[in-house]
Design a protein around this motif. Structure first.
Motif, PDB file in Angstrom:
ATOM      1  N   SER A  10     -36.135 -36.885   5.189  1.00  0.00           N
ATOM      2  CA  SER A  10     -37.034 -35.925   4.731  1.00  0.00           C
ATOM      3  C   SER A  10     -36.367 -34.900   3.655  1.00  0.00           C
ATOM      4  N   VAL A  11     -35.095 -34.332   4.198  1.00  0.00           N
ATOM      5  CA  VAL A  11     -34.726 -33.375   3.177  1.00  0.00           C
ATOM      6  C   VAL A  11     -34.180 -34.021   2.041  1.00  0.00           C
ATOM      7  N   VAL A  38     -33.240 -37.006  19.712  1.00  0.00           N
ATOM      8  CA  VAL A  38     -32.812 -35.827  20.610  1.00  0.00           C
ATOM      9  C   VAL A  38     -34.123 -34.985  20.533  1.00  0.00           C
ATOM     10  N   ARG A  39     -33.665 -33.570  21.391  1.00  0.00           N
ATOM     11  CA  ARG A  39     -34.751 -32.651  21.525  1.00  0.00           C
ATOM     12  C   ARG A  39     -34.188 -31.521  20.932  1.00  0.00           C
ATOM     13  N   GLY A  40     -34.821 -31.054  20.049  1.00  0.00           N
ATOM     14  CA  GLY A  40     -34.680 -29.662  19.364  1.00  0.00           C
ATOM     15  C   GLY A  40     -35.755 -28.993  18.508  1.00  0.00           C
ATOM     16  N   ASP A  41     -35.303 -28.216  17.540  1.00  0.00           N
ATOM     17  CA  ASP A  41     -36.527 -27.763  16.724  1.00  0.00           C
ATOM     18  C   ASP A  41     -36.217 -28.121  15.240  1.00  0.00           C
ATOM     19  N   PRO A  42     -37.006 -29.170  14.926  1.00  0.00           N
ATOM     20  CA  PRO A  42     -36.794 -29.921  13.699  1.00  0.00           C
ATOM     21  C   PRO A  42     -37.278 -29.082  12.598  1.00  0.00           C
ATOM     22  N   ILE A  43     -37.967 -28.073  12.818  1.00  0.00           N
ATOM     23  CA  ILE A  43     -38.468 -27.167  11.626  1.00  0.00           C
ATOM     24  C   ILE A  43     -37.157 -26.458  11.291  1.00  0.00           C
ATOM     25  N   ARG A  44     -36.544 -25.697  12.252  1.00  0.00           N
ATOM     26  CA  ARG A  44     -35.320 -25.046  11.950  1.00  0.00           C
ATOM     27  C   ARG A  44     -34.072 -25.670  11.337  1.00  0.00           C
ATOM     28  N   GLN A  47     -34.858 -26.236   7.883  1.00  0.00           N
ATOM     29  CA  GLN A  47     -34.992 -25.107   7.185  1.00  0.00           C
ATOM     30  C   GLN A  47     -33.299 -24.905   6.831  1.00  0.00           C
ATOM     31  N   VAL A  48     -32.430 -25.058   7.781  1.00  0.00           N
ATOM     32  CA  VAL A  48     -31.247 -24.684   7.447  1.00  0.00           C
ATOM     33  C   VAL A  48     -30.529 -25.727   6.504  1.00  0.00           C
ATOM     34  N   LEU A  49     -30.718 -26.854   6.761  1.00  0.00           N
ATOM     35  CA  LEU A  49     -30.288 -28.122   6.186  1.00  0.00           C
ATOM     36  C   LEU A  49     -30.788 -27.965   4.738  1.00  0.00           C
TER      37      LEU A  49
END
Length: 174
Positions: A10-11, A38-44, A47-49
């Motif tokens: 998507s990025v 995996v489990r994590g915060d896809p939005i953040r 955003q960083v990427l």
């Protein structure tokens, strides 16, 4: 739960036209050892990427940008993922690189005039990565490009984590 491959795709889709408009190649290299979910915060994470890819595009005149994701250490419940954004851009000295993650700091005044920006993007990235329990950094050589990286621990998928429950079949409980 999130699929890292989908997140990176998507990025790449989002930033692909900006790269091609500047005549740059945007490529991706994903390690075969990446967990499917995996489990994590896809939005953040996105955003960083996006910020790192956007900066790479901004500071690269020719060549390309490569996004790489590899697997780091893992424990019973977590897996570290290493994201790297490498470019063939202007690069920077070690002294300049050390200042990049400070508020309102850019490589030099000419950078602001030529490329724009406030110098806050990397500070926000650093804070987000640290809030996720990770770390961020850069390796760079003047005239040869830069590689910005961040390492974040993410929880393994529920399907991958062994259950803490023991089988009680055949045991007496009273």
């Amino acid at each position: 739960e999130l699929d890292i491959r989908d997140l990176v795709a998507s990025v790449t889709e989002l930033m692909g036209s900006a790269a091609s408009n500047r005549g740059l190649k945007l490529s991706v290299k994903l390690a075969d050892s990446l967990p499917p979910v995996v489990r994590g915060d896809p939005i953040r994470l996105r955003q960083v990427l996006i910020n790192l890819v956007s900066n790479a595009i901004k500071f690269t005149e020719e060549g390309g940008i490569r996004i790489e994701v590899s697997r780091g250490q893992s424990s019973q419940k977590e897996v570290e993922l290493l994201f790297a954004v490498a470019d063939t851009g202007i690069g920077m000295t070690e002294e300049t690189a050390e200042r990049l993650f400070q508020s309102f700091t850019q490589a030099d005044a000419s950078t602001t005039r030529k490329h724009g920006g406030t110098g806050l993007g990397l500070v926000i990235c650093k804070r987000l990565v640290e809030l996720m329990g990770g770390k961020i950094g850069v390796r760079s050589t003047p005239g040869q490009g830069s590689t910005f990286w961040f390492l974040v621990p993410l929880r393994k998928s529920v399907t991958e984590v062994p259950s803490a429950r023991r089988n009680l079949n055949g045991l007496r409980v009273l």
